[in-house]
Motif scaffolding. Structure first.
Motif, PDB file in Angstrom:
ATOM      1  N   THR A  70       0.856  -1.180   0.000  1.00  0.00           N
ATOM      2  CA  THR A  70       0.000   0.000   0.000  1.00  0.00           C
ATOM      3  C   THR A  70       0.893   1.230   0.000  1.00  0.00           C
ATOM      4  O   THR A  70       1.869   1.286   0.755  1.00  0.00           O
ATOM      5  CB  THR A  70      -0.924   0.016   1.236  1.00  0.00           C
ATOM      6  N   ALA A  71       0.573   2.186  -0.849  1.00  0.00           N
ATOM      7  CA  ALA A  71       1.331   3.435  -0.918  1.00  0.00           C
ATOM      8  C   ALA A  71       0.376   4.614  -0.772  1.00  0.00           C
ATOM      9  O   ALA A  71      -0.716   4.608  -1.340  1.00  0.00           O
ATOM     10  CB  ALA A  71       2.084   3.531  -2.243  1.00  0.00           C
ATOM     11  N   TYR A  72       0.793   5.591   0.018  1.00  0.00           N
ATOM     12  CA  TYR A  72       0.018   6.805   0.254  1.00  0.00           C
ATOM     13  C   TYR A  72       0.905   7.998  -0.077  1.00  0.00           C
ATOM     14  O   TYR A  72       1.978   8.137   0.487  1.00  0.00           O
ATOM     15  CB  TYR A  72      -0.383   6.937   1.724  1.00  0.00           C
ATOM     16  N   LEU A  73       0.468   8.824  -0.977  1.00  0.00           N
ATOM     17  CA  LEU A  73       1.105  10.117  -1.212  1.00  0.00           C
ATOM     18  C   LEU A  73       0.113  11.142  -0.715  1.00  0.00           C
ATOM     19  O   LEU A  73      -0.997  11.248  -1.243  1.00  0.00           O
ATOM     20  CB  LEU A  73       1.379  10.359  -2.702  1.00  0.00           C
ATOM     21  N   ASP A  74       0.480  11.840   0.325  1.00  0.00           N
ATOM     22  CA  ASP A  74      -0.434  12.803   0.928  1.00  0.00           C
ATOM     23  C   ASP A  74       0.340  14.074   1.233  1.00  0.00           C
ATOM     24  O   ASP A  74       1.225  14.070   2.096  1.00  0.00           O
ATOM     25  CB  ASP A  74      -1.049  12.221   2.199  1.00  0.00           C
ATOM     26  N   GLY A  75       0.049  15.120   0.493  1.00  0.00           N
ATOM     27  CA  GLY A  75       0.783  16.368   0.671  1.00  0.00           C
ATOM     28  C   GLY A  75       2.238  16.168   0.301  1.00  0.00           C
ATOM     29  O   GLY A  75       2.560  15.730  -0.796  1.00  0.00           O
ATOM     30  N   ASP A  76       3.120  16.455   1.252  1.00  0.00           N
ATOM     31  CA  ASP A  76       4.560  16.344   1.007  1.00  0.00           C
ATOM     32  C   ASP A  76       5.156  15.068   1.584  1.00  0.00           C
ATOM     33  O   ASP A  76       6.358  15.014   1.842  1.00  0.00           O
ATOM     34  CB  ASP A  76       5.280  17.556   1.607  1.00  0.00           C
ATOM     35  N   GLN A  77       4.352  14.057   1.793  1.00  0.00           N
ATOM     36  CA  GLN A  77       4.868  12.824   2.380  1.00  0.00           C
ATOM     37  C   GLN A  77       4.359  11.599   1.618  1.00  0.00           C
ATOM     38  O   GLN A  77       3.236  11.567   1.146  1.00  0.00           O
ATOM     39  CB  GLN A  77       4.434  12.710   3.837  1.00  0.00           C
ATOM     40  N   CYS A  78       5.235  10.604   1.513  1.00  0.00           N
ATOM     41  CA  CYS A  78       4.851   9.305   0.950  1.00  0.00           C
ATOM     42  C   CYS A  78       5.074   8.259   2.030  1.00  0.00           C
ATOM     43  O   CYS A  78       6.116   8.226   2.681  1.00  0.00           O
ATOM     44  CB  CYS A  78       5.708   8.968  -0.266  1.00  0.00           C
ATOM     45  N   ARG A  79       4.084   7.410   2.226  1.00  0.00           N
ATOM     46  CA  ARG A  79       4.186   6.305   3.179  1.00  0.00           C
ATOM     47  C   ARG A  79       3.903   5.014   2.416  1.00  0.00           C
ATOM     48  O   ARG A  79       2.933   4.924   1.673  1.00  0.00           O
ATOM     49  CB  ARG A  79       3.202   6.457   4.314  1.00  0.00           C
ATOM     50  N   ILE A  80       4.771   4.038   2.610  1.00  0.00           N
ATOM     51  CA  ILE A  80       4.632   2.746   1.946  1.00  0.00           C
ATOM     52  C   ILE A  80       4.595   1.665   3.014  1.00  0.00           C
ATOM     53  O   ILE A  80       5.362   1.713   3.979  1.00  0.00           O
ATOM     54  CB  ILE A  80       5.797   2.506   0.969  1.00  0.00           C
ATOM     55  N   GLU A  81       3.715   0.705   2.820  1.00  0.00           N
ATOM     56  CA  GLU A  81       3.586  -0.402   3.766  1.00  0.00           C
ATOM     57  C   GLU A  81       3.554  -1.712   2.985  1.00  0.00           C
ATOM     58  O   GLU A  81       2.788  -1.849   2.032  1.00  0.00           O
ATOM     59  CB  GLU A  81       2.299  -0.233   4.575  1.00  0.00           C
ATOM     60  N   VAL A  82       4.412  -2.649   3.389  1.00  0.00           N
ATOM     61  CA  VAL A  82       4.442  -3.978   2.782  1.00  0.00           C
ATOM     62  C   VAL A  82       4.137  -4.974   3.887  1.00  0.00           C
ATOM     63  O   VAL A  82       4.823  -5.007   4.918  1.00  0.00           O
ATOM     64  CB  VAL A  82       5.816  -4.274   2.138  1.00  0.00           C
ATOM     65  N   THR A  83       3.093  -5.770   3.676  1.00  0.00           N
ATOM     66  CA  THR A  83       2.622  -6.723   4.676  1.00  0.00           C
ATOM     67  C   THR A  83       2.630  -8.120   4.090  1.00  0.00           C
ATOM     68  O   THR A  83       2.085  -8.339   3.003  1.00  0.00           O
ATOM     69  CB  THR A  83       1.181  -6.377   5.115  1.00  0.00           C
ATOM     70  N   ASP A  84       3.252  -9.049   4.801  1.00  0.00           N
ATOM     71  CA  ASP A  84       3.143 -10.450   4.374  1.00  0.00           C
ATOM     72  C   ASP A  84       2.324 -11.214   5.401  1.00  0.00           C
ATOM     73  O   ASP A  84       1.944 -10.671   6.440  1.00  0.00           O
ATOM     74  CB  ASP A  84       4.517 -11.084   4.119  1.00  0.00           C
ATOM     75  N   PHE A  85       2.025 -12.448   5.096  1.00  0.00           N
ATOM     76  CA  PHE A  85       1.130 -13.244   5.936  1.00  0.00           C
ATOM     77  C   PHE A  85       1.812 -14.502   6.442  1.00  0.00           C
ATOM     78  O   PHE A  85       1.171 -15.502   6.736  1.00  0.00           O
ATOM     79  CB  PHE A  85      -0.145 -13.566   5.154  1.00  0.00           C
ATOM     80  N   GLY A  86       3.129 -14.446   6.536  1.00  0.00           N
ATOM     81  CA  GLY A  86       3.924 -15.584   6.990  1.00  0.00           C
ATOM     82  C   GLY A  86       4.093 -15.594   8.493  1.00  0.00           C
ATOM     83  O   GLY A  86       3.267 -15.067   9.237  1.00  0.00           O
ATOM     84  N   PRO A  87       5.206 -16.156   8.965  1.00  0.00           N
ATOM     85  CA  PRO A  87       5.418 -16.307  10.405  1.00  0.00           C
ATOM     86  C   PRO A  87       5.825 -15.018  11.114  1.00  0.00           C
ATOM     87  O   PRO A  87       5.787 -14.951  12.337  1.00  0.00           O
ATOM     88  CB  PRO A  87       6.552 -17.332  10.474  1.00  0.00           C
ATOM     89  N   VAL A 133       5.111  -6.620   8.973  1.00  0.00           N
ATOM     90  CA  VAL A 133       4.757  -5.343   8.358  1.00  0.00           C
ATOM     91  C   VAL A 133       6.004  -4.467   8.361  1.00  0.00           C
ATOM     92  O   VAL A 133       6.608  -4.243   9.407  1.00  0.00           O
ATOM     93  CB  VAL A 133       3.639  -4.615   9.130  1.00  0.00           C
ATOM     94  N   VAL A 134       6.387  -4.013   7.180  1.00  0.00           N
ATOM     95  CA  VAL A 134       7.480  -3.059   7.044  1.00  0.00           C
ATOM     96  C   VAL A 134       6.864  -1.802   6.442  1.00  0.00           C
ATOM     97  O   VAL A 134       6.332  -1.840   5.337  1.00  0.00           O
ATOM     98  CB  VAL A 134       8.611  -3.601   6.141  1.00  0.00           C
ATOM     99  N   SER A 135       6.891  -0.720   7.199  1.00  0.00           N
ATOM    100  CA  SER A 135       6.360   0.540   6.675  1.00  0.00           C
ATOM    101  C   SER A 135       7.438   1.604   6.791  1.00  0.00           C
ATOM    102  O   SER A 135       8.265   1.590   7.704  1.00  0.00           O
ATOM    103  CB  SER A 135       5.089   0.957   7.410  1.00  0.00           C
ATOM    104  N   PHE A 136       7.434   2.499   5.826  1.00  0.00           N
ATOM    105  CA  PHE A 136       8.432   3.563   5.807  1.00  0.00           C
ATOM    106  C   PHE A 136       7.851   4.774   5.110  1.00  0.00           C
ATOM    107  O   PHE A 136       6.916   4.658   4.319  1.00  0.00           O
ATOM    108  CB  PHE A 136       9.735   3.105   5.144  1.00  0.00           C
TER     109      PHE A 136
END
Length: 151
Positions: A70-87, A133-136
């Motif tokens: 999932t990627a969000y560009l909102d104003g002057d910021q971008c947030r990206i989140e990668v989620t897996d369903f493993g252990p 979940v890795v978000s940045f």
């Protein structure tokens, strides 16, 4: 401007460049500086590669065959989140400082690289569901457009 998108991808290597191209296209359309776009695309590539490689091996659980970006560009910021369903990450390893991989190592640089390229990074396990979940996020800069007016 506000843009967001979410992908549900199969855990296979071919999905990684797809996510990267979509992010780069979104950034280009929004007018984000190419250097910022490149940094975020490398960070996304590393996060997706980790989800593909470590996102689960339970052949009886179909959710382990996929991951979400999932990627969000909102104003002057971008947030990206990668989620897996493993252990998920081993207990205690999420909070511990991640060390840089050895010079000859073929693996182990991804999360460190994400931390270098992004402004803020959050690494966690999905509470109660399993998976990582890795978000940045990163503050965006915009392309400079040459003036059309005479100087």
């Amino acid at each position: 401007m506000s843009i967001w998108w979410s992908l549900h991808l199969r855990r296979e290597a071919a999905s990684v460049p797809l996510a990267r191209r979509l992010l780069l296209g979104t950034m280009e359309s929004a007018g984000v500086d190419p250097d910022i776009s490149y940094d975020l695309s490398i960070a996304l590539t590393e996060a997706c590669a980790n989800a593909v490689e470590h996102g689960g091996d339970d052949v009886h659980d179909p959710s382990c065959e996929a991951y979400r970006v999932t990627a969000y560009l909102d104003g002057d910021q971008c947030r990206i989140e990668v989620t897996d369903f493993g252990p998920g990450f081993p207990a205690g390893s999420v909070r511990a400082p991640l060390r840089q991989a050895g010079e000859d190592a073929e693996h182990g640089r991804g999360l460190c690289l994400i931390r270098e390229l992004a402004d803020h990074v959050h690494i966690a396990n999905r509470p109660g569901h399993g998976g990582a979940v890795v978000s940045f996020d990163k503050i965006l800069k915009w392309k400079t457009v040459p003036s059309l007016l005479p100087a």
